[in-house]
Design a protein around this motif. Structure first.
Motif, PDB file in Angstrom:
ATOM      1  N   MET A   1      69.148  25.054 -35.451  1.00 22.37           N
ATOM      2  CA  MET A   1      69.162  26.358 -34.700  1.00 22.37           C
ATOM      3  C   MET A   1      68.442  27.274 -35.767  1.00 22.37           C
ATOM      4  N   ALA A   2      67.372  27.892 -35.275  1.00 26.91           N
ATOM      5  CA  ALA A   2      66.607  28.992 -35.978  1.00 26.91           C
ATOM      6  C   ALA A   2      67.338  30.397 -35.724  1.00 26.91           C
ATOM      7  N   ILE A   3      67.362  31.070 -36.580  1.00 24.87           N
ATOM      8  CA  ILE A   3      67.650  32.671 -36.350  1.00 24.87           C
ATOM      9  C   ILE A   3      66.641  33.367 -36.891  1.00 24.87           C
ATOM     10  N   SER A   4      66.272  34.581 -36.322  1.00 24.47           N
ATOM     11  CA  SER A   4      65.248  35.418 -36.544  1.00 24.47           C
ATOM     12  C   SER A   4      65.588  36.995 -35.986  1.00 24.47           C
ATOM     13  N   THR A   5      65.728  37.854 -37.186  1.00 26.96           N
ATOM     14  CA  THR A   5      66.131  39.216 -36.855  1.00 26.96           C
ATOM     15  C   THR A   5      64.677  39.842 -36.162  1.00 26.96           C
ATOM     16  N   ASN A   6      63.620  39.299 -36.487  1.00 27.24           N
ATOM     17  CA  ASN A   6      62.373  39.792 -35.977  1.00 27.24           C
ATOM     18  C   ASN A   6      62.325  39.250 -34.399  1.00 27.24           C
ATOM     19  N   PHE A   7      62.693  38.271 -33.926  1.00 22.35           N
ATOM     20  CA  PHE A   7      62.874  37.710 -32.419  1.00 22.35           C
ATOM     21  C   PHE A   7      63.895  38.458 -32.102  1.00 22.35           C
ATOM     22  N   GLN A   8      65.026  38.823 -32.394  1.00 23.93           N
ATOM     23  CA  GLN A   8      66.066  39.506 -32.017  1.00 23.93           C
ATOM     24  C   GLN A   8      65.590  40.848 -31.570  1.00 23.93           C
ATOM     25  N   ARG A  34      73.375  32.201 -19.389  1.00 24.53           N
ATOM     26  CA  ARG A  34      73.889  33.545 -20.137  1.00 24.53           C
ATOM     27  C   ARG A  34      74.193  33.327 -21.591  1.00 24.53           C
ATOM     28  N   SER A  35      74.495  32.355 -21.902  1.00 19.79           N
ATOM     29  CA  SER A  35      74.798  31.968 -23.246  1.00 19.79           C
ATOM     30  C   SER A  35      73.541  32.312 -24.081  1.00 19.79           C
ATOM     31  N   THR A  36      72.397  31.669 -23.688  1.00 21.69           N
ATOM     32  CA  THR A  36      71.188  31.529 -24.444  1.00 21.69           C
ATOM     33  C   THR A  36      70.689  33.091 -24.655  1.00 21.69           C
ATOM     34  N   PHE A  37      70.857  33.804 -23.340  1.00 20.87           N
ATOM     35  CA  PHE A  37      70.779  35.421 -23.439  1.00 20.87           C
ATOM     36  C   PHE A  37      71.541  35.995 -24.772  1.00 20.87           C
ATOM     37  N   ALA A  38      72.852  35.831 -24.323  1.00 22.03           N
ATOM     38  CA  ALA A  38      73.661  36.509 -25.427  1.00 22.03           C
ATOM     39  C   ALA A  38      73.339  36.081 -27.003  1.00 22.03           C
ATOM     40  N   ASN A  39      73.336  35.019 -27.038  1.00 19.75           N
ATOM     41  CA  ASN A  39      73.118  34.369 -28.357  1.00 19.75           C
ATOM     42  C   ASN A  39      71.761  34.983 -29.146  1.00 19.75           C
ATOM     43  N   ALA A  40      70.607  35.129 -28.168  1.00 20.17           N
ATOM     44  CA  ALA A  40      69.400  35.840 -28.687  1.00 20.17           C
ATOM     45  C   ALA A  40      69.596  37.290 -29.000  1.00 20.17           C
ATOM     46  N   ASN A  42      72.369  38.915 -29.299  1.00 18.18           N
ATOM     47  CA  ASN A  42      73.481  39.429 -30.224  1.00 18.18           C
ATOM     48  C   ASN A  42      73.310  38.794 -31.727  1.00 18.18           C
ATOM     49  N   TYR A  43      72.684  37.605 -31.945  1.00 20.70           N
ATOM     50  CA  TYR A  43      72.713  36.954 -33.269  1.00 20.70           C
ATOM     51  C   TYR A  43      71.303  36.605 -33.637  1.00 20.70           C
ATOM     52  N   GLY A  44      70.165  36.987 -32.602  1.00 22.29           N
ATOM     53  CA  GLY A  44      68.713  36.351 -33.059  1.00 22.29           C
ATOM     54  C   GLY A  44      68.568  35.085 -33.022  1.00 22.29           C
TER      55      GLY A  44
END
Length: 154
Positions: A1-8, A34-40, A42-44
């Motif tokens: 799972m990739a996390i990116s503040t720039n994407f967020q 909805r969970s995909t939307f919220a994860n993007a 709220n958490y990037g």
């Protein structure tokens, strides 16, 4: 799972213009759960490739713009889209790579991942798409058949 503040940040910017008030309604409008939307939001957390495609298609933008790898908003949608596997095969042959095993070696991606893409006709995660696009010097959107322009985004 990739996390990116720039994407967020980019995702927040894009979705703030959707007139619906609830996250659930915004997700429904875009065509993701909805969970995909919220994860993007709220958490990037960068969604899996099909969701990235849905988001990019909704906003008519490139995947690279969506994940904030470019600030260039230009995107020329293909009139006759191709599948990821069609594009990968074209690039493999064009570059003289004879087998999927050789492809795995050149890309430094495990051959089981590549086998799954072919066997299950599934899409790679964004990290692998970036590796492939960089190796072949094309855009992620070209790889996914969303555009016919090979030029990588800057």
């Amino acid at each position: 799972m990739a996390i990116s503040t720039n994407f967020q940040k980019r995702f927040i910017e894009l979705t703030s213009d959707i007139e619906a008030k609830s996250k659930e309604k915004k997700a429904e409008i875009i065509g993701i759960n909805r969970s995909t939307f919220a994860n993007a939001l709220n958490y990037g957390i960068v969604p899996k490739t099909p969701s990235l495609i849905s988001i990019a298609d909704y906003f008519d933008i490139s995947i690279e713009y969506l994940i904030a790898d470019t600030d260039d908003e230009y995107f020329d949608k293909s009139k006759c889209p191709k599948s990821f596997l069609e594009r990968l095969e074209e690039l493999r042959i064009e570059h003289g790579i004879r087998t999927r095993y050789e492809l795995a070696q050149k890309l430094l991606i495990h051959r089981n991942n590549i086998a799954q893409w072919y066997k299950l006709n599934c899409l790679p995660l964004i990290d692998d798409l970036i590796i492939i696009a960089n190796y072949f010097n094309v855009s992620i959107d070209y790889l996914l058949g969303r555009t016919d322009d090979k030029t990588p985004y800057k």
